[in-house]
Scaffold this active site. Sequence first.
Site, mmCIF file in Angstrom:
data_model
loop_
_atom_site.group_PDB
_atom_site.id
_atom_site.type_symbol
_atom_site.label_atom_id
_atom_site.label_comp_id
_atom_site.label_asym_id
_atom_site.label_seq_id
_atom_site.Cartn_x
_atom_site.Cartn_y
_atom_site.Cartn_z
ATOM 1 C CG ASP A 5 41.754 32.776 19.124
ATOM 2 O OD1 ASP A 5 41.156 32.728 20.204
ATOM 3 O OD2 ASP A 5 42.291 33.835 18.694
ATOM 4 C CE LYS A 52 36.868 34.003 40.331
ATOM 5 N NZ LYS A 52 35.491 33.582 40.189
ATOM 6 C CG PHE A 66 28.199 36.863 44.977
ATOM 7 C CD1 PHE A 66 28.496 35.521 44.860
ATOM 8 C CD2 PHE A 66 28.788 37.755 44.099
ATOM 9 C CE1 PHE A 66 29.373 35.065 43.882
ATOM 10 C CE2 PHE A 66 29.666 37.316 43.117
ATOM 11 C CZ PHE A 66 29.949 35.964 43.010
ATOM 12 C CB CYS A 106 32.507 39.288 34.283
ATOM 13 S SG CYS A 106 33.146 38.056 33.139
HETATM 14 C C1 UDX Z 1 31.263 36.586 37.396
HETATM 15 C C2 UDX Z 1 29.915 35.852 37.604
HETATM 16 O O1 UDX Z 1 29.895 35.260 38.907
HETATM 17 C C3 UDX Z 1 29.739 34.795 36.533
HETATM 18 O O2 UDX Z 1 28.458 34.174 36.687
HETATM 19 C C4 UDX Z 1 29.831 35.455 35.177
HETATM 20 O O3 UDX Z 1 29.705 34.500 34.157
HETATM 21 C C5 UDX Z 1 31.157 36.192 35.032
HETATM 22 O O4 UDX Z 1 31.302 37.128 36.092
HETATM 23 P P1 UDX Z 1 33.829 36.030 37.912
HETATM 24 O O5 UDX Z 1 34.149 37.368 37.312
HETATM 25 O O6 UDX Z 1 34.622 34.848 37.530
HETATM 26 O O7 UDX Z 1 32.301 35.642 37.580
HETATM 27 O O8 UDX Z 1 33.986 36.199 39.473
HETATM 28 P P2 UDX Z 1 33.045 36.150 40.754
HETATM 29 O O9 UDX Z 1 33.300 34.898 41.484
HETATM 30 O O10 UDX Z 1 31.654 36.484 40.425
HETATM 31 O O11 UDX Z 1 33.690 37.333 41.612
HETATM 32 C C6 UDX Z 1 33.699 38.667 41.120
HETATM 33 C C7 UDX Z 1 34.362 39.600 42.084
HETATM 34 O O12 UDX Z 1 33.541 39.815 43.213
HETATM 35 C C8 UDX Z 1 35.716 39.140 42.613
HETATM 36 O O13 UDX Z 1 36.618 40.231 42.571
HETATM 37 C C9 UDX Z 1 35.427 38.738 44.037
HETATM 38 O O14 UDX Z 1 36.538 38.905 44.865
HETATM 39 C C10 UDX Z 1 34.291 39.691 44.391
HETATM 40 N N1 UDX Z 1 33.402 39.210 45.467
HETATM 41 C C11 UDX Z 1 32.660 38.092 45.282
HETATM 42 C C12 UDX Z 1 33.291 39.926 46.637
HETATM 43 O O15 UDX Z 1 33.941 40.958 46.818
HETATM 44 N N2 UDX Z 1 32.434 39.490 47.608
HETATM 45 C C13 UDX Z 1 31.681 38.372 47.466
HETATM 46 O O16 UDX Z 1 30.928 38.046 48.387
HETATM 47 C C14 UDX Z 1 31.802 37.652 46.262
#
Ligand code: UDX
Length: 443
Positions: free
Chosen positions: A36, A333, A259, A270
Site C-alpha cells: 500500500d 448495513k 435481496f 459498491c
Molecule cells: C455488495 C455485493 O453484495 C457484493 O457481492 C459486492 O462484491 C459488493 O457489493 P456490500 O456492499 O457489502 O456487497 O453489501 P450488501 O450485503 O450487498 O448490501 C448492500 C445494501 O443493500 C445494504 O445497504 C443493505 O442494507 C441493502 N439491502 C440488502 C437491502 O436494502 N435489502 C436487501 O434485501 C438486501
Amino acid sequence: MVEAERMRVSVIGTGYLGATTAACLAEMGFEVLGVDVDEAKVDMLRQGRLPFFEPGLDELLSENLPTGRLRFTTSFAEAAEFADLHLICVGTPQMDDSGAADLSYVNSAVDQLAPHLTRPSVVVGRSTVPVGTAATLAARLASLAPVGDEAELGWSPEFLREGFGVEDTLHPNRIVIGTDSPRVEKAVRALWQQQIDEGVPFLVTDLQTAELVKVSANAFLATKISFINAMAEVSEVAGADVIKLAEALSHDDRIGGKFLGPGLGFGGGCLPKDIRAFMARADELGVEPALSFLREVDAINQRRRARTIDIARQLIGGNFAGRTVAVLGAAFKPNSDDIRDSPALAVASTIASLGAHVTVYDPQAMDRAREEHPQLNYAPTLRDAAAGADVVLLLTEWAEFKEANPENLAEVVAQRKMVDGRNALDPTYWRSSGWTYRALGRQ
Ligand code: UDX
C-alpha cells in the site's frame, strides 16, 4: 498445500478488499505481501491492527503475521522481487463530478508495479472496473514493464460482501477469470485450487465478460432491492403489506427471497456507485438506453430515504424544529463500520438540517460517523441515544436493535414512537408495549 506454500503472491491495496484477500490467502498457506502507498495503514497492519471493522479478519491477521506468511510493505520494487503473481485490489470510487468510476488508483498500481517487472509475471485485477478497462491496462502493463508482454494481465472480479468478507473469500460462490493467456489461467487456478477442489465453479472468460460479470451482478442485486421497495411504495397506498408480499414472492424459486428485503434501501461503497458507473460506461459505449432502468433503480432507492423522513415527520406532528430524534444505526448495513453512502446517516443529517436535535448510536461506526457528520450528536449506548426522544428511527438492522426491549426503551423516551426503517422489529410486540410503530410498505 505444499504447492500453495511455495506460491508467493503480492496483494496491491490493503483496504477492505486487499486486506481481506491478503489475510485469507496467507491462511490458505500462500506467502503473501500486502502493498500500500499509505504508510500509516501499512504500519497498522504490521502491528496486527485493522484500519476497519470486519468480523473474523483481525484473528486471521494476528494468526498469520507471526508465521511470516503475511507481510506488508510500501515498496513496489519489493513486491516485484518477491512474487510472480500480483493481485490489484485498490478502490475505484465514484468521481466527484460525474457518476463514472475514478480509475486513478488502478492506473497508478499498474504504473508503479510495471517498471519493476524484470521477469515473466502475472497481474490480476480484482477491483470493480468499467468494461474495457482491463484491455487498456494490459497494454499499459506490457509497454511499461522491462519484460514487455511477458507481463500479462487478467481480470478476476471479487464478489465479497462486507461483514462476510472472510467467508466469501475462503468459500466464494464462483471464481471468474477473464484472460486469453494460458499462463494467467494457470496462475489463478493454482491460487484457488483448494476452492476448485471443493466444487466452486471456475469460469474462464474474455476480459470484457469478466469485468461485466461484476457490474451486472451488482446491478441485478440493486434492481432486486429497488423492485421490492417499489412494491413497498405501492403497498403503502394500496393498503397492502410488503413484508407478506415479499414472503409470498420468495416461495417462487425463480424469484427467491434473498435481496428482497424492503426498507430504507441500499448504500455502501459498491451498489450505489457501481450502478452509476455502469450507466456512465453504457453512455460512453452508445448503449445508454440499455441501462436507463438503473436510473429508476437509483431513484426508487433515494425515495426510500425521503419517505422515511416523511413518516418520522408525520409521527411528531409535522415539524422537526426543536424536536429530539434518536437514530439507531450509522453504518450502511449491520456488521460493518462502513458509512460510505450510508442511508442511515443521510436520513439523520437531513433531519438535523430540518432543525431537530439528532442523536445517533451505532455499535461499530461511531468514530467514522462523527468524523464525517460532526453536526450530529452521538451517544455511547442505545439507551442513551433514545433518552428524551420524541421519535426513534431504526435505520441499520444491527442484532442489538432487533433484540431491543420495547418496555425498557419506553422508560427513557419522551414519546413511544418508532420508525422501523429496516422492517426489523415485530410490530405486534412493539404496539403491545404502547408504541406507535410505523414502517415502510406496511399499514
Ligand atoms: C455488495 C455485493 O453484495 C457484493 O457481492 C459486492 O462484491 C459488493 O457489493 P456490500 O456492499 O457489502 O456487497 O453489501 P450488501 O450485503 O450487498 O448490501 C448492500 C445494501 O443493500 C445494504 O445497504 C443493505 O442494507 C441493502 N439491502 C440488502 C437491502 O436494502 N435489502 C436487501 O434485501 C438486501
